[in-house]
Scaffold this active site. Structure first.
Site, PDB file in Angstrom:
ATOM      1  N   TYR A  48      21.598   1.918   7.119  1.00  0.00           N
ATOM      2  CA  TYR A  48      21.835   1.784   5.679  1.00  0.00           C
ATOM      3  C   TYR A  48      23.143   2.448   5.237  1.00  0.00           C
ATOM      4  O   TYR A  48      23.594   2.218   4.111  1.00  0.00           O
ATOM      5  CB  TYR A  48      20.681   2.401   4.879  1.00  0.00           C
ATOM      6  CG  TYR A  48      19.319   1.818   5.149  1.00  0.00           C
ATOM      7  CD1 TYR A  48      19.138   0.674   5.930  1.00  0.00           C
ATOM      8  CD2 TYR A  48      18.179   2.430   4.637  1.00  0.00           C
ATOM      9  CE1 TYR A  48      17.881   0.163   6.179  1.00  0.00           C
ATOM     10  CE2 TYR A  48      16.909   1.925   4.884  1.00  0.00           C
ATOM     11  CZ  TYR A  48      16.769   0.796   5.657  1.00  0.00           C
ATOM     12  OH  TYR A  48      15.512   0.309   5.909  1.00  0.00           O
ATOM     13  N   LEU A 181       7.419  -6.630  -1.902  1.00  0.00           N
ATOM     14  CA  LEU A 181       7.300  -7.563  -3.031  1.00  0.00           C
ATOM     15  C   LEU A 181       7.670  -8.991  -2.640  1.00  0.00           C
ATOM     16  O   LEU A 181       7.590  -9.892  -3.490  1.00  0.00           O
ATOM     17  CB  LEU A 181       8.191  -7.107  -4.192  1.00  0.00           C
ATOM     18  CG  LEU A 181       8.003  -5.663  -4.657  1.00  0.00           C
ATOM     19  CD1 LEU A 181       8.919  -5.358  -5.831  1.00  0.00           C
ATOM     20  CD2 LEU A 181       6.551  -5.387  -5.005  1.00  0.00           C
ATOM     21  N   ILE A 219       6.928   1.084   0.684  1.00  0.00           N
ATOM     22  CA  ILE A 219       8.211   1.692   0.288  1.00  0.00           C
ATOM     23  C   ILE A 219       9.064   0.687  -0.484  1.00  0.00           C
ATOM     24  O   ILE A 219      10.108   0.248   0.000  1.00  0.00           O
ATOM     25  CB  ILE A 219       8.978   2.241   1.505  1.00  0.00           C
ATOM     26  CG1 ILE A 219       9.019   1.194   2.650  1.00  0.00           C
ATOM     27  CG2 ILE A 219       8.370   3.540   2.003  1.00  0.00           C
ATOM     28  CD1 ILE A 219       9.993   1.534   3.748  1.00  0.00           C
ATOM     29  N   LYS A 221      11.881  -0.772  -2.832  1.00  0.00           N
ATOM     30  CA  LYS A 221      13.213  -0.299  -3.216  1.00  0.00           C
ATOM     31  C   LYS A 221      13.397  -0.482  -4.711  1.00  0.00           C
ATOM     32  O   LYS A 221      12.912  -1.461  -5.291  1.00  0.00           O
ATOM     33  CB  LYS A 221      14.278  -1.090  -2.467  1.00  0.00           C
ATOM     34  CG  LYS A 221      15.698  -0.596  -2.722  1.00  0.00           C
ATOM     35  CD  LYS A 221      16.722  -1.639  -2.347  1.00  0.00           C
ATOM     36  CE  LYS A 221      16.912  -2.668  -3.439  1.00  0.00           C
ATOM     37  NZ  LYS A 221      18.028  -3.603  -3.211  1.00  0.00           N
ATOM     38  N   SER A 230       8.721   1.942 -13.177  1.00  0.00           N
ATOM     39  CA  SER A 230       7.733   0.868 -13.128  1.00  0.00           C
ATOM     40  C   SER A 230       6.964   0.904 -11.811  1.00  0.00           C
ATOM     41  O   SER A 230       5.730   0.764 -11.787  1.00  0.00           O
ATOM     42  CB  SER A 230       8.424  -0.478 -13.304  1.00  0.00           C
ATOM     43  OG  SER A 230       7.488  -1.540 -13.211  1.00  0.00           O
ATOM     44  N   ASN A 231       7.694   1.105 -10.701  1.00  0.00           N
ATOM     45  CA  ASN A 231       7.031   1.174  -9.400  1.00  0.00           C
ATOM     46  C   ASN A 231       6.052   2.343  -9.346  1.00  0.00           C
ATOM     47  O   ASN A 231       4.937   2.213  -8.825  1.00  0.00           O
ATOM     48  CB  ASN A 231       8.058   1.313  -8.278  1.00  0.00           C
ATOM     49  CG  ASN A 231       8.853   0.044  -8.046  1.00  0.00           C
ATOM     50  OD1 ASN A 231       8.545  -1.011  -8.601  1.00  0.00           O
ATOM     51  ND2 ASN A 231       9.893   0.144  -7.231  1.00  0.00           N
TER      52      ASN A 231
END
Length: 264
Positions: A48, A181, A219, A221, A230-231
């Protein structure tokens, strides 16, 4: 927030903050915002290229930190972890994963043997893998007798990998979902939208709640504070058995969005 017990006896937060594709220059602020909300697990990787920013954002030692070994370093995992630790500003990580088996390189068993040594040295408190299929898991377990604590895999309603989940469960391996998601079509699916409307929630919250209800580590993102908040609020959502069954019904064996672990 729930913790999951790993097969090495350690407790890992079930919900974490994924940082894939968040630039190094931006990720520190995202991590700080996540910690302020209550997140206690942050997931990054050498690939990453944001480990320095993640380390800057943490600024504390009581957050579960995961990073990963890329397959160009399967032959020297110790040096790769040292490089990651230098960027992260840590003397250890909570979880170190082999990012992909990369079977064409023929060194993932060697890499796993090195991770066992790194765990024994205290540089990685727990060790695991990512994107490993049963044949890859069998190979490393047969070679070392050490079962990974975690297998982080692509898992979302339209690609549930039920056989791999079952394999993990039988061996006491926690399944952790990446890309939880799916993509836009998953969030727009009528079954998900109907549940979200009934619960006064967002489709993303419904899907995160589905993972949590299934006992999966997850997990998602989020690159901005609104999505982070929101998550996190998905932890308060309670799905009915009918909701879970409806989302279970979205599974598609051909729904893989990322690379095939046999080919990368």
């Amino acid at each position: 927030m729930t913790d999951l017990t790993l097969n090495d006896g350690r407790l890992m937060p079930q919900l974490g903050l994924g940082t894939y594709q968040i630039p190094d220059s931006q990720v520190a602020a995202v991590v700080r915002a996540g910690l302020d909300l209550g997140f206690r697990l942050v997931d990054t990787a050498a690939l990453y290229h944001n480990e320095r920013g993640v380390g800057e954002g943490l600024g504390r030692d009581d957050v579960w930190l995961t990073t990963k070994l890329w397959h160009d370093q399967h032959g020297d995992a110790a040096a790769a972890l040292d490089a990651s630790l230098a960027l992260l500003g840590r003397d250890h990580v909570d979880l170190y994963l082999i990012h992909w088996p990369h079977p064409a390189g023929e060194r993932y068993v060697e890499a796993w043997q090195a991770l066992v040594q790194l765990r024994d040295a205290g540089k990685a408190r727990s060790i695991g893998v990512s994107n490993f299929l049963p044949e890859h898991l069998d190979a490393i377990i047969d070679a070392t007798g050490v079962v990974p604590a975690v297998n982080q895999i692509e898992l979302h309603p339209t690609f549930q990998q039920r056989e791999l989940q079952a394999y993990n469960r039988e061996r006491g391996i926690v399944t952790q979902s990446w890309s939880p998601l799916g993509q836009g079509e998953t969030l727009r699916d009528g079954r998900v939208v109907a549940i979200a409307e009934r619960l006064n929630a967002t489709p993303a919250q419904v899907l995160i709640a589905w993972h949590l209800t299934k006992g999966l580590a997850v997990i998602p993102k989020a690159g901005n504070p609104e999505h982070l908040a929101s998550n996190w609020q998905a932890t308060e959502l309670r799905l009915s058995e009918e909701d879970v069954v409806a989302i279970d019904g979205m599974d598609d064996p051909d729904g893989r969005m990322g690379p095939d672990p046999r080919e990368l």
